[in-house]
Structures are given as C-alpha cells and as structure tokens.
Design a protein around this motif. Structure first.
Motif, PDB file in Angstrom:
ATOM      1  N   THR A   5     -11.298 -13.277  -2.481  1.00 43.30           N
ATOM      2  CA  THR A   5     -10.273 -12.910  -3.458  1.00 43.30           C
ATOM      3  C   THR A   5      -9.596 -14.141  -4.039  1.00 43.30           C
ATOM      4  OG1 THR A   5      -9.899 -10.845  -2.264  1.00 43.30           O
ATOM      5  CG2 THR A   5      -8.184 -11.544  -3.792  1.00 43.30           C
TER       6      THR A   5
ATOM      7  N   VAL B  41      -7.801   5.959  -4.748  1.00 40.33           N
ATOM      8  CA  VAL B  41      -6.808   4.902  -4.930  1.00 40.33           C
ATOM      9  C   VAL B  41      -7.092   4.210  -6.263  1.00 40.33           C
ATOM     10  CG1 VAL B  41      -5.804   2.803  -3.993  1.00 40.33           C
ATOM     11  CG2 VAL B  41      -6.613   4.593  -2.451  1.00 40.33           C
TER      12      VAL B  41
ATOM     13  N   LEU C 154      -6.470   1.620  -9.573  1.00 38.37           N
ATOM     14  CA  LEU C 154      -6.257   0.177  -9.638  1.00 38.37           C
ATOM     15  C   LEU C 154      -4.807  -0.193  -9.921  1.00 38.37           C
ATOM     16  CD1 LEU C 154      -9.436  -0.883 -11.663  1.00 38.37           C
ATOM     17  CD2 LEU C 154      -9.066  -1.026  -9.194  1.00 38.37           C
ATOM     18  N   SER C 155      -4.032   0.716 -10.502  1.00 38.68           N
ATOM     19  CA  SER C 155      -2.662   0.370 -10.892  1.00 38.68           C
ATOM     20  C   SER C 155      -1.609   0.989  -9.983  1.00 38.68           C
ATOM     21  CB  SER C 155      -2.400   0.831 -12.333  1.00 38.68           C
ATOM     22  OG  SER C 155      -2.512   2.242 -12.444  1.00 38.68           O
ATOM     23  N   GLY C 156      -2.005   1.687  -8.929  1.00 41.53           N
ATOM     24  CA  GLY C 156      -1.044   2.381  -8.091  1.00 41.53           C
ATOM     25  C   GLY C 156      -0.307   1.473  -7.129  1.00 41.53           C
ATOM     26  N   ASP C 157       0.606   2.070  -6.376  1.00 42.05           N
ATOM     27  CA  ASP C 157       1.379   1.280  -5.417  1.00 42.05           C
ATOM     28  C   ASP C 157       0.529   0.859  -4.228  1.00 42.05           C
ATOM     29  OD1 ASP C 157       1.260   4.018  -4.664  1.00 42.05           O
ATOM     30  OD2 ASP C 157       2.792   3.616  -3.138  1.00 42.05           O
ATOM     31  N   GLN C 158      -0.531   1.620  -3.923  1.00 42.10           N
ATOM     32  CA  GLN C 158      -1.449   1.220  -2.867  1.00 42.10           C
ATOM     33  C   GLN C 158      -2.562   0.381  -3.496  1.00 42.10           C
ATOM     34  OE1 GLN C 158      -2.397   5.114  -1.307  1.00 42.10           O
ATOM     35  NE2 GLN C 158      -1.048   4.775   0.454  1.00 42.10           N
ATOM     36  N   ASP C 159      -2.285  -0.889  -3.634  1.00 38.80           N
ATOM     37  CA  ASP C 159      -3.171  -1.803  -4.337  1.00 38.80           C
ATOM     38  C   ASP C 159      -4.510  -1.900  -3.607  1.00 38.80           C
ATOM     39  OD1 ASP C 159      -4.434  -3.837  -5.680  1.00 38.80           O
ATOM     40  OD2 ASP C 159      -2.676  -5.149  -5.741  1.00 38.80           O
ATOM     41  N   PRO C 160      -5.626  -1.515  -4.253  1.00 40.55           N
ATOM     42  CA  PRO C 160      -6.914  -1.600  -3.550  1.00 40.55           C
ATOM     43  C   PRO C 160      -7.320  -3.023  -3.211  1.00 40.55           C
ATOM     44  CG  PRO C 160      -7.224  -1.061  -5.872  1.00 40.55           C
ATOM     45  CD  PRO C 160      -5.753  -0.983  -5.609  1.00 40.55           C
ATOM     46  N   TYR C 161      -6.776  -4.024  -3.943  1.00 46.65           N
ATOM     47  CA  TYR C 161      -7.073  -5.412  -3.617  1.00 46.65           C
ATOM     48  C   TYR C 161      -6.337  -5.860  -2.354  1.00 46.65           C
ATOM     49  CZ  TYR C 161      -9.515  -6.005  -8.028  1.00 46.65           C
ATOM     50  OH  TYR C 161     -10.421  -5.898  -9.057  1.00 46.65           O
ATOM     51  N   VAL C 162      -5.324  -5.086  -1.960  1.00 48.44           N
ATOM     52  CA  VAL C 162      -4.656  -5.316  -0.683  1.00 48.44           C
ATOM     53  C   VAL C 162      -5.320  -4.495   0.415  1.00 48.44           C
ATOM     54  CG1 VAL C 162      -2.468  -5.105   0.561  1.00 48.44           C
ATOM     55  CG2 VAL C 162      -2.473  -5.871  -1.814  1.00 48.44           C
TER      56      VAL C 162
END
Length: 652
Positions: free
Chosen positions: A73, A153, A155-163
C-alpha cells in the motif's frame, strides 16, 4: 475498525448460511490452489517486517509474495533491519494456558452448515459448501439464531477497505471477531473487495406476525403440475432461475415457490387460475425477508413484480408507480449484496457466478424500461457496476427433469439485457434534465450523427440478437419473443421521438426522420395485427409489455399533433383508429397487456378532447363540472384540486 485486530476466538458456536448469502461463497468454494497460504495469523515463528513492527500490527502477505499488504500500500519493500526485541520472563510454549484447548477447538467443529433459503425453512445441504468455512463462523459469535448478514464494503464508506485489508485473515480469507467478521474476496486487480458479516441477532427474522401458511398444502395436489408449468411457460420467456435447483422435495413456507406457483397458475389447465392464500402469504412474508436478504429474496421479489403487474386493477397508473419504488428498494438490496460487481474473478462455482449475473441483469432491464416508460430517473448507471453482459454459458440448457430445452430461453434474457443497455444510453443522451438543456445548443450535424450511431447499434442488435431469437422459436408451440420484438420497436420510436422534438421543421432531414418513424409505426401495427395464438398464450414480460403498447399509442398522437399536411393528418388519424381497434380486439380475447394499453390510450384521447365522455370515476378533460354548471362534480380531479387551495396539485 482498529488497525490492531483482536486474536481469533473460539468461544461461541453458531451456524451460518454463507453460500446463500452468496459473497461468502467466494471463499467457501475456492479450491486449495486458490487458498491464501501466506501469513495467516500472528506468529512468533515468522518475523514481521520493520514497518509492521513499528505500528504493532499483523504483517500479512499472500502466498509467494515478497512484500506484505502494508508495504504494498505504501509502495515500499519489506525491510528487516531492526534488531529483534528482547523478551524477558517469557514462558515456555508448553506452559502457556489455553494452547491445547485452542488447537483442539479449531479442528473439532467441522460439520457442514445447513443453509436457509427462506425465513424459517431449511434447505437441502449445498454440495459445494465448505465445512471448514462454516466452522470458522461457528466460532466467535454470540448470535442465537445462527444467521449472518452480508454487506458489501464500498470504497467511500467509513469501513475503509484499504484499512480492512490489513486484518489478520485466515486460510479461508476470513477475519473473525466475536460479533462480526470480514470476508476478503479474491479479485483480479489491486482494488480491495470485502464483505462485512454480522450476526442477525439485532433482526427478528421471523417475528410473531410472520405468516405460518403451509404453502404446499394450499396448492396440493397441483404442486408438481404448477412447477412443471412454470418451467414450460414462464421460464421459457423469463429464464431467471436454474431449473436444477428445484428437482428436490419442496419445503413448505418457501416464498419463492409460492410466487412461482401463482405465476404458473393461469397457464396450468388442471389448477385454479389463482391461489389467494398464497398471495396473502407472499404479501406478508416478502417484506420481512428483505430485512436480511439472500439472493433468493431478490429472485422472489423480481418474479413478484411480474405477478403484481398482472393483477386486475382500477388504476394502472398507481400500480406502475408503486412498482417503480419497489424496484428502487430491490436495487438497494442488490448493491448491499455486491451484485453490481463482476464475479468473474471470484472463487465461485460457475452456477453461483451465473446466478449473480442473471439477477443483476434482470434488475438492470427492469430499471431501464421502467425508467423509460414511466419517465423516471434511472436508478442505475454504467459507472457503478462492472457485471458483464450475460452469455449462453450463464444459463442451463436442461429443464426441470433434466431434459434438453436448448438455449432459446437464454436468448430472451440476453436479448433484453443488450437492448436495455441501448435504452439506458438513449435516456442519458436525450431524456435526462441535463441532456434536454444540452441538446438545445447542439449543432444539427452532431445531433444527426448521434441518431446515426444509435441506428447502427439497433441494426446490430437486430442482426445479432433479434433475428436468432425469432429463429429459435419459429417452430415452438409457445413463442415468447413478442416481448423483445415490441421492446425493439420501442427503442426505435424513442430515438425518433427525441430527434423530432429537437429538429426544426424547416430542417432538410426533418421529413426523412418522420418517414422513418412512420415505417416503425407500420411495423408496430402489423405486429399487433398478426399476434397469433402461440404468442398470445406465452408469458409476456410484465409490467413492461402493457406500457410498451401504450407508449406506441402516445407516439401516434404525437405524430398527429405535429402533422401539417392534410394527407399526414388523415393518415395518422386513420392509423390511430385502427391501432385502438386492434388493442380492443386483443383485450376482448383476454390479452391483459392490450387491455391496459387500451385504457390508457382512451384516457389520453378524452383528455385531449378527441372523444367525449370520461373514463372511470374521475373527471378528465373538462368533464369535472356538473350539468347545471354549479361548481365541480364531487369526487372529480378538479374538485379535489380546488379543495386543496392555491396550486393544490403540488400537494400530491
């Protein structure tokens, strides 16, 4: 979501319906070669990289990859420069409490989960269910019901898929905590795809008011005959379901089967034409099942759109408006289940992958046509979905008993899906609010070029899809191709209507476009004249078909009102009378699509003053005043508006 995931726990047993919730199958059915064999858990045997050690997070990497997810990342390579930490007073591995218990618990629960396909009924066990994945979710939940709910999930939600990608995923691409889990979907690109999975303890899947109707007892002894009729008649026109799923013993209380029975009843000679107890059951049960939707929930609701629109009603306009709002709710559920994502690179079985594609394009088709026919904004656009168009490989060529049925039914949904894409592009090019403003300033050559582009696409559709479809049913006892033919003519009419609204009368191409529109109308009238029994007795796509006939009639009125020469006025007037007579004749024979269109055309004719009298019980076109002129007739539309006060229509 913390970057410091808690350790896996094995404390609470549950059952799950992961393969029915679909996305979780992405890992359930993965072969061993596709399972992540990299770093699956926190281990003191494998040294984490320096970046993960500084952040005190789990250093995870996929099989045979050099760098972990965190370093990828950040665009860096894993480094191992820092010296190891000195651990004082570290206990021997054999003295650590709970080690043996954890190991035994992790390997003891391996029974196959029992999926549920509808609220309160148990489905036969899926052969492709992964017992290891079911065991993973049986550990770590306090849910008493055993059902888990999947949510995609974004891409713009509070549960960031990159996290979320940095969570400690196990060999089945699942991270599990006591009250939730994360499924990592293996895709073919670098964009992370996750589904959060939560227990449904906060939902009451079967509340006290949930109907307990014995659906199989209602249709007995016609159940087998109704199911056979469904796949012989309805499935031939609308191949949403896989016949192979319905070869086992039926379960009572199945919402999907109840809808299938009622759809097939009018075509089954040995059963009643309708089962009122089934209608009541579906109307009560279906809204409850959408609280925790499965793929089967969407299939049932899509089919229920067809049945609802076929019911007799005194106000077809109100009925179709309610269907539009129902479709919006359906599309919201589809997005929650990730149906707008291409499943081609997911580790799904071919049947599950095809099932998702069929459901998505059935929704897309209804959205495009209902948006067109009701003049509503579309819920969907091409920027928010990546699902490929259906192909013959997405459909079964076998019937209910395993007999060969060919790919004629498959071509129905494939053709309508391709045509829906053209309709959607027509709407975004000519009929949106921004498009209508933009077209006013568009140069005429550019406008004609756009028309030519759409004509080429329609010609290609005719050659590649419509002609093979008609050939596939040329010798069939039931010919369902009428829905596609009618939709094709509608696409041509919608194109020419948009051009004629913008093109000045003095423009050289104006007369040519009107002539092309006339040739399409001739085809429509000829098609209505030659509706033979094999088409009239087949299953027509509802609620699309009645509105298609009605739109054609409205276009005839439009052409009459824009006619200039006496010859044109006479021709369009004669054609309108002939078309309405044909619709009335077809309506008298029991063709519901024609009767609804006939009703809507009659209302429009009275409203424009082409005919005297009113239709129904409301005042239309000046028919709202009483004969003595003493105010408005009680119950008329005008009287209602007056009672609302100034600009009362806005209070609707």
């Amino acid at each position: 979501m913390s970057l410091y995931p808690p350790p896996l726990t094995n404390s609470h047993p549950i059952t799950t319906t992961m393969n029915q919730h679909m996305p979780l199958q992405a890992s359930c059915t993965a072969p061993q070669a596709q399972v992540n064999v990299g770093r699956k858990y926190k281990s003191r045997k494998e040294r984490p990289c320096d970046a993960c050690r500084k952040r005190k997070i789990c250093c995870t990497r996929d099989a045979y990859e050099k760098d972990c997810s965190l370093c990828k990342t950040r665009g860096e390579s894993c480094k191992y420069v820092l010296p190891p930490n000195v651990r004082r007073g570290r206990a021997a591995p054999s003295s650590r409490p709970g080690t043996a218990m954890s190991t035994g618990s992790a390997s003891s629960s391996t029974s196959t989960p029992v999926p549920r396909s509808s609220r309160g009924t148990q489905a036969p066990r899926r052969q492709n269910a992964n017992p290891e994945f079911g065991a993973e979710l049986r550990r770590g939940s306090a849910s008493g019901s055993g059902e888990w709910i999947c949510q995609f999930v974004g891409l713009s939600g509070d549960q960031d898929p990159y996290v979320l990608r940095h969570c400690s995923f196990n060999a089945l691409n699942c991270y599990k905590a006591p009250d939730w889990a994360i499924l990592r979907v293996k895709g073919g690109d670098d964009i992370p795809l996750h589904f959060t999975v939560t227990p449904d303890s906060h939902l009451e899947a079967q509340p006290s008011w949930y109907p307990r109707t014995d659906t199989e007892a209602v249709v007995r002894p016609h159940g087998e005959e109704l199911l056979r009729t469904y796949f012989e008649v309805v499935h031939t026109s609308y191949p949403l379901l896989d016949p192979g799923r319905f070869r086992e013993q039926p379960r009572t209380g199945d919402v999907l089967r109840a809808i299938m029975y009622n759809l097939a009843a009018p075509f089954c000679p040995t059963s009643p034409s309708n089962f009122k107890p089934l209608e009541d059951f579906v109307n009560q049960a279906l809204p409850t099942t959408t609280q925790s939707p499965l793929l089967e929930t969407l299939e049932a609701t899509i089919l229920h759109l067809h049945h609802t629109s076929s019911l007799p009603t005194t106000n077809s306009t109100a009925l179709h408006t309610s269907l539009y709002s129902t479709l919006g709710s359906l599309i919201g559920l589809a997005h929650s289940l990730g149906l707008n994502l291409s499943p081609t690179t997911w580790a799904l079985t071919p049947s599950d992958r095809s099932r998702r594609i069929r459901i998505w394009w059935a929704l897309y088709t209804h959205d495009a046509f209902l948006s067109l026919l009701l003049g509503r904004p579309s819920y969907l656009n091409s920027e928010n979905h990546s699902v490929p168009l259906p192909t013959l490989e997405d459909f079964s060529h076998l019937g209910l008993q395993g007999e060969e049925i060919g790919f004629g039914p498959a071509r129905m949904l494939i053709s309508m899906s391709h045509l829906a894409v053209i309709i959607s592009d027509l709407l975004s090019t000519f009929y949106t609010l921004s498009a209508t403003s933009r077209l006013k300033t568009l140069p005429i050559p550019t406008l004609l070029s756009q028309m030519s582009t759409f004509q080429d696409r329609l010609n290609t559709f005719y050659t590649s899809h419509l002609r093979p479809l008609c050939a596939a049913f040329s010798s069939s006892l039931l010919d369902p191709s009428g829905s596609v033919i009618l939709a094709f003519y509608t696409a041509e009419i919608v194109l020419y209507r948009a051009i004629l609204r913008i093109l000045p009368i003095e423009e050289e191409m104006y007369a040519d476009v009107r002539e092309r529109a006339r040739s399409v109308v001739v085809n429509v009238v000829g098609f209505t004249e030659k509706l033979h029994v094999s088409r009239l007795r087949s299953f027509w796509w509802n609620p699309i078909t009645p509105l298609l006939f009605s739109l054609h009639g409205t276009f005839l009125y439009h052409q009459l009102l824009t006619s200039v020469s006496p010859h044109d006025i006479s021709w369009w007037s004669t054609t309108i009378s002939h078309y309405r007579a044909l619709l009335k004749l077809q309506a008298q024979s029991g063709f519901l699509g024609a009767s609804l269109a006939c009703e809507r055309m009659e209302r429009l004719a009275v409203g424009m003053g082409l005919e005297d009298g009113a239709v129904g019980e409301i005042g239309i076109g000046g028919g709202g005043r009483n004969r003595k002129g003493e105010g408005w007739v009680e119950g008329s539309a005008e009287e209602w508006i007056v009672r609302q006060g100034h600009e009362g229509m806005l209070l609707c």
